[in-house]
Design a protein around this motif. Structure first.
Motif, PDB file in Angstrom:
ATOM      1  N   TRP A   1       1.127  -1.140  -0.118  1.00  0.00           N
ATOM      2  CA  TRP A   1      -0.049  -0.061   0.003  1.00  0.00           C
ATOM      3  C   TRP A   1       0.989   1.608  -0.269  1.00  0.00           C
ATOM      4  CZ3 TRP A   1       1.181  -3.445   4.388  1.00  0.00           C
ATOM      5  CH2 TRP A   1       1.003  -3.260   4.751  1.00  0.00           C
ATOM      6  N   TYR A   2       2.479   1.363   0.640  1.00  0.00           N
ATOM      7  CA  TYR A   2       2.663   2.503   0.266  1.00  0.00           C
ATOM      8  C   TYR A   2       3.449   2.712  -1.051  1.00  0.00           C
ATOM      9  CZ  TYR A   2       6.122   5.560   2.924  1.00  0.00           C
ATOM     10  OH  TYR A   2       6.895   6.747   2.735  1.00  0.00           O
ATOM     11  N   TYR A   3       3.809   1.835  -1.308  1.00  0.00           N
ATOM     12  CA  TYR A   3       4.563   2.006  -3.108  1.00  0.00           C
ATOM     13  C   TYR A   3       3.555   2.183  -4.445  1.00  0.00           C
ATOM     14  CZ  TYR A   3       5.392  -3.384  -3.545  1.00  0.00           C
ATOM     15  OH  TYR A   3       5.561  -4.723  -3.531  1.00  0.00           O
ATOM     16  N   LEU A   4       2.584   1.207  -4.401  1.00  0.00           N
ATOM     17  CA  LEU A   4       1.617   0.632  -5.204  1.00  0.00           C
ATOM     18  C   LEU A   4       1.260   1.831  -6.082  1.00  0.00           C
ATOM     19  CD1 LEU A   4       0.417  -2.463  -5.195  1.00  0.00           C
ATOM     20  CD2 LEU A   4       2.233  -1.648  -6.882  1.00  0.00           C
ATOM     21  N   PRO A   5       0.174   2.840  -5.172  1.00  0.00           N
ATOM     22  CA  PRO A   5      -0.254   4.100  -5.535  1.00  0.00           C
ATOM     23  C   PRO A   5       0.402   4.806  -6.159  1.00  0.00           C
ATOM     24  CG  PRO A   5      -0.659   3.123  -2.855  1.00  0.00           C
ATOM     25  CD  PRO A   5       0.020   2.176  -3.253  1.00  0.00           C
ATOM     26  N   ALA A   6       1.577   6.003  -5.865  1.00  0.00           N
ATOM     27  CA  ALA A   6       2.236   6.623  -6.071  1.00  0.00           C
ATOM     28  C   ALA A   6       3.186   6.478  -7.426  1.00  0.00           C
ATOM     29  CB  ALA A   6       3.295   6.713  -5.542  1.00  0.00           C
ATOM     30  N   GLY A   7       2.582   4.467  -7.770  1.00  0.00           N
ATOM     31  CA  GLY A   7       3.073   4.384  -9.161  1.00  0.00           C
ATOM     32  C   GLY A   7       1.960   4.385 -10.221  1.00  0.00           C
ATOM     33  N   ILE A   8       1.632   3.827  -9.650  1.00  0.00           N
ATOM     34  CA  ILE A   8      -0.023   3.903 -10.471  1.00  0.00           C
ATOM     35  C   ILE A   8      -0.369   5.227 -10.743  1.00  0.00           C
ATOM     36  CG2 ILE A   8      -2.721   2.972 -10.371  1.00  0.00           C
ATOM     37  CD1 ILE A   8      -1.450   0.638  -8.758  1.00  0.00           C
ATOM     38  N   GLY A   9      -0.490   6.012  -9.487  1.00  0.00           N
ATOM     39  CA  GLY A   9      -1.076   7.468 -10.507  1.00  0.00           C
ATOM     40  C   GLY A   9       0.489   7.981 -11.481  1.00  0.00           C
ATOM     41  N   ILE A  10       1.944   7.963 -11.422  1.00  0.00           N
ATOM     42  CA  ILE A  10       2.382   7.869 -12.257  1.00  0.00           C
ATOM     43  C   ILE A  10       1.873   7.866 -13.415  1.00  0.00           C
ATOM     44  CG2 ILE A  10       4.722   8.321 -13.411  1.00  0.00           C
ATOM     45  CD1 ILE A  10       5.854   7.943 -10.237  1.00  0.00           C
ATOM     46  N   ILE A  11       1.931   6.443 -13.411  1.00  0.00           N
ATOM     47  CA  ILE A  11       1.867   5.071 -15.318  1.00  0.00           C
ATOM     48  C   ILE A  11       0.136   6.397 -15.147  1.00  0.00           C
ATOM     49  CG2 ILE A  11       0.434   3.742 -16.448  1.00  0.00           C
ATOM     50  CD1 ILE A  11       2.283   2.524 -13.911  1.00  0.00           C
ATOM     51  N   ALA A  12      -0.887   6.749 -14.568  1.00  0.00           N
ATOM     52  CA  ALA A  12      -2.006   7.031 -15.281  1.00  0.00           C
ATOM     53  C   ALA A  12      -1.930   8.059 -15.814  1.00  0.00           C
ATOM     54  CB  ALA A  12      -3.020   7.556 -14.048  1.00  0.00           C
ATOM     55  N   VAL A  13      -1.092   9.618 -14.812  1.00  0.00           N
ATOM     56  CA  VAL A  13      -0.980  11.054 -15.406  1.00  0.00           C
ATOM     57  C   VAL A  13       0.036  10.627 -16.881  1.00  0.00           C
ATOM     58  CG1 VAL A  13       0.180  12.928 -14.983  1.00  0.00           C
ATOM     59  CG2 VAL A  13      -1.609  11.710 -13.235  1.00  0.00           C
ATOM     60  N   VAL A  14       1.385   9.906 -16.758  1.00  0.00           N
ATOM     61  CA  VAL A  14       1.884   9.669 -17.790  1.00  0.00           C
ATOM     62  C   VAL A  14       1.328   9.217 -19.429  1.00  0.00           C
ATOM     63  CG1 VAL A  14       3.755   8.360 -19.118  1.00  0.00           C
ATOM     64  CG2 VAL A  14       4.147   9.533 -16.726  1.00  0.00           C
ATOM     65  N   LEU A  15       0.575   8.277 -18.681  1.00  0.00           N
ATOM     66  CA  LEU A  15      -0.363   7.325 -20.185  1.00  0.00           C
ATOM     67  C   LEU A  15      -1.203   8.649 -20.276  1.00  0.00           C
ATOM     68  CD1 LEU A  15      -0.218   5.140 -21.223  1.00  0.00           C
ATOM     69  CD2 LEU A  15      -2.620   4.356 -19.981  1.00  0.00           C
ATOM     70  N   ALA A  16      -2.112   9.357 -19.341  1.00  0.00           N
ATOM     71  CA  ALA A  16      -3.171   9.960 -20.481  1.00  0.00           C
ATOM     72  C   ALA A  16      -2.328  10.830 -20.862  1.00  0.00           C
ATOM     73  CB  ALA A  16      -3.622  10.428 -18.781  1.00  0.00           C
ATOM     74  N   PHE A  17      -1.342  11.878 -20.693  1.00  0.00           N
ATOM     75  CA  PHE A  17      -0.355  13.283 -21.481  1.00  0.00           C
ATOM     76  C   PHE A  17      -0.430  12.201 -22.321  1.00  0.00           C
ATOM     77  CE2 PHE A  17      -0.301  15.675 -17.936  1.00  0.00           C
ATOM     78  CZ  PHE A  17      -1.073  17.078 -17.882  1.00  0.00           C
ATOM     79  N   THR A  18       0.078  11.254 -22.695  1.00  0.00           N
ATOM     80  CA  THR A  18       0.900  10.402 -24.313  1.00  0.00           C
ATOM     81  C   THR A  18      -0.213  10.190 -25.270  1.00  0.00           C
ATOM     82  OG1 THR A  18       2.209   9.418 -22.498  1.00  0.00           O
ATOM     83  CG2 THR A  18       2.271   8.854 -25.289  1.00  0.00           C
ATOM     84  N   MET A  19      -1.531   9.696 -24.148  1.00  0.00           N
ATOM     85  CA  MET A  19      -2.641   9.420 -25.393  1.00  0.00           C
ATOM     86  C   MET A  19      -3.196  11.149 -25.491  1.00  0.00           C
ATOM     87  SD  MET A  19      -4.948   6.638 -24.132  1.00  0.00           S
ATOM     88  CE  MET A  19      -5.367   7.267 -22.500  1.00  0.00           C
ATOM     89  N   CYS A  20      -3.366  12.250 -25.471  1.00  0.00           N
ATOM     90  CA  CYS A  20      -3.711  13.166 -25.549  1.00  0.00           C
ATOM     91  C   CYS A  20      -2.765  13.599 -26.750  1.00  0.00           C
ATOM     92  CB  CYS A  20      -3.818  14.000 -24.592  1.00  0.00           C
ATOM     93  SG  CYS A  20      -5.512  13.699 -23.486  1.00  0.00           S
ATOM     94  N   GLY A  21      -1.373  13.298 -25.879  1.00  0.00           N
ATOM     95  CA  GLY A  21      -0.263  14.152 -27.461  1.00  0.00           C
ATOM     96  C   GLY A  21      -0.460  13.426 -28.755  1.00  0.00           C
ATOM     97  N   ARG A  22      -0.023  11.840 -28.358  1.00  0.00           N
ATOM     98  CA  ARG A  22      -0.388  11.094 -29.831  1.00  0.00           C
ATOM     99  C   ARG A  22      -1.717  11.727 -30.541  1.00  0.00           C
ATOM    100  NH1 ARG A  22       3.008   6.251 -30.379  1.00  0.00           N
ATOM    101  NH2 ARG A  22       0.565   5.600 -31.045  1.00  0.00           N
ATOM    102  N   ALA A  23      -2.271  12.060 -30.154  1.00  0.00           N
ATOM    103  CA  ALA A  23      -4.488  12.489 -30.770  1.00  0.00           C
ATOM    104  C   ALA A  23      -4.108  13.798 -31.453  1.00  0.00           C
ATOM    105  CB  ALA A  23      -4.988  12.145 -29.639  1.00  0.00           C
ATOM    106  N   LEU A  24      -3.368  14.390 -30.893  1.00  0.00           N
ATOM    107  CA  LEU A  24      -3.685  15.689 -31.084  1.00  0.00           C
ATOM    108  C   LEU A  24      -2.121  15.831 -32.439  1.00  0.00           C
ATOM    109  CD1 LEU A  24      -2.929  18.353 -28.230  1.00  0.00           C
ATOM    110  CD2 LEU A  24      -4.596  18.132 -30.008  1.00  0.00           C
ATOM    111  N   GLU A  25      -0.813  15.597 -32.072  1.00  0.00           N
ATOM    112  CA  GLU A  25      -0.493  15.151 -33.421  1.00  0.00           C
ATOM    113  C   GLU A  25      -1.102  14.315 -34.634  1.00  0.00           C
ATOM    114  OE1 GLU A  25       4.542  13.991 -32.449  1.00  0.00           O
ATOM    115  OE2 GLU A  25       3.008  12.718 -31.981  1.00  0.00           O
TER     116      GLU A  25
END
Lengths: 322, 310
Positions: free
Chosen positions: B275-299
């Protein structure tokens, strides 16, 4: 290949190396303008002792002279002494070089092959479940911090399932030689290698898929199909070889990042390579070691860049003639 | 968009400027319509909105004192998730959920601020190099070549170590090491725009450089820069995460990366405190993935050649 193209690329690379050498000197000079002061602060040294230390470190000289000395010593392979261990920095680097080349080199090669195959497959089955799951997998692993993946895999497969050791290069105090030593080291390397491979696959898969899709719409593929070639033949003989071109560049470039590619992952698995040496040098900090590592990392990227350019020029006439 | 609509009707109340703005609004509307039809892009946008809202309302949900070890002395240590502590507690009894909420603020702030710096430096260099050309162009491009070749993460590590642990230093480090890519793309776009008829027409009519850059070049490179900025944010966030994990993060403003570093050094892995190391990692993945998906779509939307790849 056109000699002028080669000469231009090689001189360009040498110029960049010269820039990095100068940058490396002045960058660390800004941090640590007088190592003697910083190292021996509060030790009550006599003025003569300070003078002799300053002479040993060469900090009494004017900056230009220091720079000339630095360049000459670097060219002779002398990178100075580590502050922590007093060993030559070049020895520290040589000790950690092999484990990193072995680990990251394996992971780079593996991810290249798997990622490319995955990309070819996904592009050929565009729009199917295979394609979307392969793309989703690549996007997710690509978005993961590699050290977080290392933590999760370590917890799952080393701490809980105990399939792999938790870290290190070989069993502590191991005296094994030959095959058993190799098997022991491979067992230690498996988890970090899997981590890095998973982290690298995405880039190759995404690029290969895109490159294949660009190729699929080319006229010569239509022609190949019109000739009545079977689908697998069209893919193997016409689509893949052309689509591979950008992958060759990327792969050559990525080999430049082998040395510096696994800083955090090596730290987690206590893998005794250049990454962990960097991590250890950050504490302290051990600036001579950091400086030497930084120079090595930059030089390897520059060399890989040069090789990528030359390879690209060799494979694609449009590049070398323009 | 049709060429006809660009013509100012004589005697109408429209000024050339209002016509230009109407045209830009319409173009933006078209991009938005394509963006809305793009499933990945909308998924990314929804994730981003959710995380942004979460980061903004964090001070209302939890008090900053939850981050302090002294104020958490009464809490159980290493408690697994329960009704009291939604995501459990760490080795000092601090609530992991509170760390997660505040971590989102730092990670997003660093990602967005560093990207703004990348965009400012990159587009400035790109426009100057592409528009002025000559020796200015050669020098700037040589410089960006050098920065492209110096391995980015080791440089960021060395700079961050030299400057010391603060989020502003990390923003600065990411900004000054990552601008060349944006600079090159902007320059290429400016070079092709310079040859276009409407720029030549403006020049023939005696427009100043300043006017051409502001009225013709910038509005036309802006969409491309936006797409690249969207793709730069995840890189900035991942870099911050790695720097923080290597111990170069700001302990007063803990990011998700910093909290992973603390989890690792506190021994959360060997204690199985997932519970200490999973949430932060999942948060990072979600945000990074979301920005990547938006950016690729814009491109994809802005560059029709890429549409084939979907």
């Amino acid at each position: 290949m056109n000699p002028r193209f080669v000469v231009a690329k090689v001189t360009g690379a040498i110029g960049t190396l010269a820039f990095v050498l100068a940058f490396n000197f002045f960058l660390f000079r800004v941090v640590d303008d007088n190592p003697v002061d910083n190292l021996f602060r509060g030790r009550n040294l006599s003025p003569t002792q300070i003078a002799s230390l300053e002479e040993r470190f060469g900090v009494g000289d004017p900056l230009a002279l220091q720079f000339v000395k630095y360049v000459r010593q670097t060219l002779q392979g002398d990178l100075g002494l580590s502050i922590k261990s007093s060993r030559p920095v070049s020895d520290v680097i040589m000790d950690s070089l092999w484990p990193t080349v072995w680990l990251v080199g394996t992971a780079t090669a593996l991810s290249m092959v798997i990622g490319t195959l995955l990309g070819i497959h996904a592009a050929w089955k565009r729009g199917t479940v295979t394609d979307s799951s392969a793309t989703a997998f690549s996007m997710i692993t690509y978005s993961m911090p590699d050290f977080w993946m290392a933590m999760v895999l370590l917890a799952a497969f080393a701490i809980n399932l105990r399939w792999f050791p938790t870290g290190g290069f070989e069993d502590a105090g191991s005296t094994a030689t030959g095959l058993s030593a190799f098997l022991d080291q491979a067992h230690h390397m498996a988890l970090p290698a899997i981590t890095l491979t998973l982290g690298y696959i995405g880039e190759y898969m995404i690029l290969m898929r895109a490159s294949m899709l660009d190729t699929v719409s080319e006229d010569y593929l239509q022609l190949a199909r019109a000739k009545g070639l079977r689908d697998t033949e069209v893919r193997r003989r016409h689509a893949v070889p052309n689509a591979l071109l950008p992958l060759v560049s990327l792969s050559a470039l990525n080999f430049g990042y082998v040395l510096s590619g696994a800083i955090a992952v090596e730290a987690i698995y206590s893998w005794p390579g250049l990454g962990r040496a960097t991590f250890n040098a950050l504490e302290g900090p051990d600036f001579p070691v950091l400086q030497g590592l930084f120079l090595l990392f930059s030089a390897s990227v520059i060399v890989a860049n040069l090789l990528a350019d030359l390879l690209n020029g060799y494979l694609d006439p449009r590049v070398r003639l323009s | 968009m049709s060429e006809l609509s660009d013509v100012v009707v004589p005697g109408s109340a429209q000024s050339p400027r209002s016509v230009a703005w109407a045209r830009r609004r319409r173009a933006a509307g078209e991009v938005w319509a394509a963006f809305r039809r793009h499933r990945q892009a909308m998924a990314g946008l929804i994730i981003l909105l959710a995380v942004t809202v979460m980061a903004l309302v964090t001070p209302l949900l939890a008090d900053r004192t939850g981050l302090s070890a002294v104020d958490s002395l009464d809490n159980p240590v290493w408690a697994s998730p329960s009704g009291d502590f939604f995501l459990g507690t760490d080795n000092l009894g601090r609530s992991v959920a509170v760390q997660f909420l505040y971590g989102s603020r730092t990670s997003l702030l660093v990602g967005v601020a560093a990207t703004m710096l990348i965009v400012v430096i990159g587009s400035l260099v790109g426009v100057i190099a592409g528009f002025i050309g000559g020796w200015v162009d050669s020098i700037l491009m040589r410089l960006s070549d050098w920065f492209l070749v110096i391995p980015f993460l080791p440089l960021a590590i060395v700079l961050a170590r030299i400057l010391g642990p603060s989020i502003w230093n990390i923003i600065f480090v990411i900004g000054v090491t990552s601008w060349p890519y944006v600079a090159r793309i902007t320059r290429a776009q400016v070079l092709s725009l310079r040859q276009r008829l409407f720029v030549e027409r403006a020049r023939a009519l005696g427009a100043s450089r300043r006017h051409i850059v502001r009225q013709h070049i910038l509005p036309n490179v802006a969409p491309l820069i936006l797409a690249n900025a969207t793709l730069a944010v995840p890189i900035a966030i991942l870099t911050e995460t790695t720097l923080a994990f290597l111990g170069l993060g700001d302990s007063r403003n803990p990011s998700w990366g910093k909290s992973l570093e603390e989890a690792y050094t506190a021994g959360a892995i060997t204690r199985n405190a997932w519970w200490y190391y999973l949430p932060a990692g999942i948060g990072i993945i979600a945000v990074v993935l979301a920005f990547t998906m938006c950016g690729r779509a814009l491109e994809e939307i802005l560059d029709p050649r890429l549409r084939e790849r979907r």
